[in-house]
Design an enzyme around this catalytic site. Sequence first.
Site, mmCIF file in Angstrom:
data_model
loop_
_atom_site.group_PDB
_atom_site.id
_atom_site.type_symbol
_atom_site.label_atom_id
_atom_site.label_comp_id
_atom_site.label_asym_id
_atom_site.label_seq_id
_atom_site.Cartn_x
_atom_site.Cartn_y
_atom_site.Cartn_z
ATOM 1 N N SER A 123 3.442 2.630 10.049
ATOM 2 C CA SER A 123 3.877 2.221 8.959
ATOM 3 C C SER A 123 4.596 3.339 8.285
ATOM 4 O O SER A 123 5.598 2.880 7.152
ATOM 5 C CB SER A 123 2.840 2.104 7.764
ATOM 6 O OG SER A 123 1.932 3.195 7.662
ATOM 7 N N HIS B 230 1.152 7.958 3.208
ATOM 8 C CA HIS B 230 2.496 7.136 2.631
ATOM 9 C C HIS B 230 3.118 7.998 1.721
ATOM 10 O O HIS B 230 2.932 9.086 1.132
ATOM 11 C CB HIS B 230 1.951 5.830 2.275
ATOM 12 C CG HIS B 230 1.555 4.806 3.361
ATOM 13 N ND1 HIS B 230 0.849 3.663 3.021
ATOM 14 C CD2 HIS B 230 1.925 4.711 4.690
ATOM 15 C CE1 HIS B 230 0.901 2.953 3.932
ATOM 16 N NE2 HIS B 230 1.180 3.555 5.008
ATOM 17 N N ASP C 145 1.482 -0.149 -1.735
ATOM 18 C CA ASP C 145 0.295 -0.345 -1.094
ATOM 19 C C ASP C 145 -0.923 -0.832 -1.884
ATOM 20 O O ASP C 145 -2.106 -0.703 -1.724
ATOM 21 C CB ASP C 145 -0.141 1.179 -0.848
ATOM 22 C CG ASP C 145 0.659 1.906 0.283
ATOM 23 O OD1 ASP C 145 0.618 3.187 0.319
ATOM 24 O OD2 ASP C 145 1.198 1.076 1.151
#
Lengths: 180, 167
Positions: free
Chosen positions: A57, A96, A123
């Site tokens: 990701s 992230h 998210d």
Amino acid sequence: MGWVGDAVDSVKSLQIRQVISQVVSLGMIVTSALIIWKGLMCITGSESPVVVVLSGSMEPGFKRGDILFLHMSKDPIRAGEIVVFNVDGREIPIVHRVIKVHERQDTGEVDVLTKGDNNFGDDRLLYAQGQLWLQRHHIMGRAVGFLPYVGWVTIIMTEKPIIKYLLIGALGLLVITSKE
Amino acid sequence: MHSFVYRANALLTFAVMVLAFMCAMASLSDNLNSLSPSAQLQVLNVNWFQKSTQGNDEVSMTLNISANLQSLFTWNTKQVFAFLTAEYETPKNSLNQVSLWDGIIPSKEHAKFSIHTTNKYRFTDQGCNLLGKQYNLTLHWHVMPKTGKMFADKLVMTGFRLPEEYR
């Protein structure tokens, strides 16, 4: 029959000493690895100073199998930082980037929204049910540096535990049969 | 002393140490780079400005972002992640940073660009404080190396202001 008994005795006494010294040196290796790990935890201020990237990701920046070095300081969390966080109820940490920050005037507490660079949406789908923001206590550290490919060892050992047992068995065999 | 196992062990240790040294040198070489990035940001139009269903203010705008980030690239750079945030203060929050746009710059050739776009992510407030709000637009860039230390910096542009009325 006496010399058999003598031979067996001498072999046994030699063996015991060898075995004990090998066990001690193995223990030293394991303990020093632990010391280094705990020392790293102290220096970086984070519960896990090194993490392996497990998903795609954050591509093309971080690929699966890369290792990230984390550091946690009291500095406020700002947009753009790459953070590693745990969602309540999930054990695997997620790496992230922070895209939104709202910091309270009085308490300095902060609401944070993250998103993977390669993901389409933010998210919120990954957070716990009904959770819209992350708080500081969810965040384990900021990524400050990275090494490519080194994490594949960990991924292979986690996903195919047979390799882990094979490696440990081979190591054990090496320790026992080596003359040192 | 000369068995296969010893030799393999010595070779492996040496290889790992050399690799680690090379990675460290590569990362240190990034410090030699002198940086001179430049950028211009413009808000071309505020498309709409409403209260969302949750009761928070939300704005949509069209932006023109032109920048030259070529000086950030070194031989050890994998990509530069550029993103634009709007930053403002409200009575409840001392700092709000909302990312409006981001883009991945994979190579030096792509680092000089001019983009005309609406905001990629929703410009939403925690509350209804955006009427007539003064805000800064900041272009951030995050240099991600092939190996080693990452570094980030930004360029702040002040003087932007949201409309006084919903539309």
